[in-house]
Design a protein around this motif. Structure first.
Motif, PDB file in Angstrom:
ATOM      1  N   HIS A 144      11.603  80.426 201.960  1.00 21.17           N
ATOM      2  CA  HIS A 144      10.627  81.468 202.147  1.00 21.17           C
ATOM      3  C   HIS A 144      10.091  82.100 200.878  1.00 21.17           C
ATOM      4  O   HIS A 144       9.342  83.048 200.923  1.00 21.17           O
ATOM      5  N   CYS A 195       3.365  80.203 203.864  1.00 16.54           N
ATOM      6  CA  CYS A 195       4.758  80.374 204.276  1.00 16.54           C
ATOM      7  C   CYS A 195       5.211  79.185 205.133  1.00 16.54           C
ATOM      8  O   CYS A 195       4.549  78.822 206.103  1.00 16.54           O
ATOM      9  N   LEU A 255       7.767  78.915 207.070  1.00 11.14           N
ATOM     10  CA  LEU A 255       8.406  79.214 208.353  1.00 11.14           C
ATOM     11  C   LEU A 255       7.386  79.510 209.446  1.00 11.14           C
ATOM     12  O   LEU A 255       7.563  79.117 210.594  1.00 11.14           O
ATOM     13  N   CYS A 256       6.326  80.216 209.065  1.00 12.83           N
ATOM     14  CA  CYS A 256       5.365  80.613 210.107  1.00 12.83           C
ATOM     15  C   CYS A 256       3.984  80.022 209.864  1.00 12.83           C
ATOM     16  O   CYS A 256       3.091  80.204 210.678  1.00 12.83           O
ATOM     17  N   CYS A 285       8.158  86.710 211.754  1.00 19.04           N
ATOM     18  CA  CYS A 285       8.614  85.995 210.568  1.00 19.04           C
ATOM     19  C   CYS A 285       9.070  86.956 209.473  1.00 19.04           C
ATOM     20  O   CYS A 285       8.514  88.045 209.311  1.00 19.04           O
ATOM     21  N   CYS A 338       8.546  86.788 206.371  1.00 14.92           N
ATOM     22  CA  CYS A 338       7.546  87.074 205.335  1.00 14.92           C
ATOM     23  C   CYS A 338       6.767  88.339 205.692  1.00 14.92           C
ATOM     24  O   CYS A 338       6.431  89.126 204.827  1.00 14.92           O
TER      25      CYS A 338
HETATM   26 ZN   LIG Z   1       6.290  83.490 207.396  1.00 10.01          ZN
END
Ligand SMILES: [Zn+2]
Length: 273
Positions: free
Chosen positions: A32, A44, A46-47, A63, A65
């Protein structure tokens, strides 16, 4: 039967948020570190910039972030002056910490722990210069920001000056851009209450701000170098500085913590005789 088809397309469920320790195989920073919304940085991982992280087979959650972003926003919108930025409960100490100081410390700690939106009983830290009043107030804000509470810091004189500077003689009102955050902050620290020359305008303005916050059940923490009683015949009391009405409103909405003690800055800086 219509019920037979239900399991074909599973809905996206909300799943519990990521624990601070991280519950996934990769450490948060590794997956991240590029979560900042910088044009040059990859999105990002993750998302993918959506703010929602999909957990395969389970659902979606906010998320990390975005949570980092929102904490950074809370810190910058709190407007804590740079010289107090470091102030937390963890680094509060006093060489000659006395009963008054530790009681005030305990109240600050309790407020952070027990805070909930709508809690309206604030604190007044009353004491001489240099006993740590501002440090404790900023520490409260830092602790609450950690919990995601929108906070604001203002030095009394600076707030009045900003309001005054934005005053429009035609509309006979001050700009809402200065006042709105002061009204709306969940928790406000007003440092050095009574420090400005107490004109009628100052008293009316303060009464308006404090009444608005009181009616909206917003918590306010004050510090002041003025006392309720005269220590020398020529001394001005807090009531002399802010007026009877405002002092009595503060009694209703705050717990007053008298702090007696020496200026710790003098103790640290004084050459050893
Ligand atoms: Zn994210």
């Amino acid at each position: 039967m219509p019920t037979d088809n239900r399991k074909k397309s599973p809905a996206l469920f909300a799943v519990p948020e990521r624990e601070a320790s991280g519950d996934d195989s990769l450490p948060f920073e590794e997956t991240h570190a590029r979560g900042k919304r910088d044009e040059s940085a990859p999105v990002c991982q993750l998302c993918f910039g959506t703010g929602l992280e999909v957990v395969p087979g389970k659902g979606a959650r906010p998320c990390e972030c975005r949570k980092k972003d929102s904490k950074a926003k809370l810190v910058s919108s709190a407007r804590i002056p740079r010289r107090y930025e470091h102030c937390t409960l963890q680094n509060f100490y006093n060489v000659k910490g006395n009963g008054f100081i530790w009681r005030a410390f305990g109240e600050a700690q309790r407020l952070i722990k027990e805070y909930y939106p709508g809690m309206d009983r604030g604190l007044v830290f009353m004491g001489p210069v240099g006993v740590g009043k501002t440090h404790l107030s900023v520490a409260i804000l830092q602790g609450l920001i950690e919990k995601g509470v929108p906070c604001l810091f203002y030095e009394f004189g600076a707030l009045l000056k900003e309001i005054q500077d934005s005053y429009n003689p035609v509309s006979k009102s001050s700009e809402l851009k200065v006042l709105a955050p002061v009204y709306q902050a969940e928790v406000l620290v007003l440092d050095e209450l009574g420090a400005s020359k107490p004109t009628d305008w100052v008293r009316d303005t303060m009464m308006q701000i404090i009444n608005t916050r009181y009616n909206d059940k917003k918590l306010t923490v004050f510090t002041t170098n003025f006392f309720d009683t005269r220590r020398a015949p020529a001394d001005e009391t807090l009531e002399d500085r802010i007026g009877v009405r405002l002092r009595s409103r503060l009694y209703e909405m705050c717990k007053t913590l008298l702090i007696e003690g020496e200026d710790y800055r003098k103790r640290f800086d004084a050459p050893k005789a």
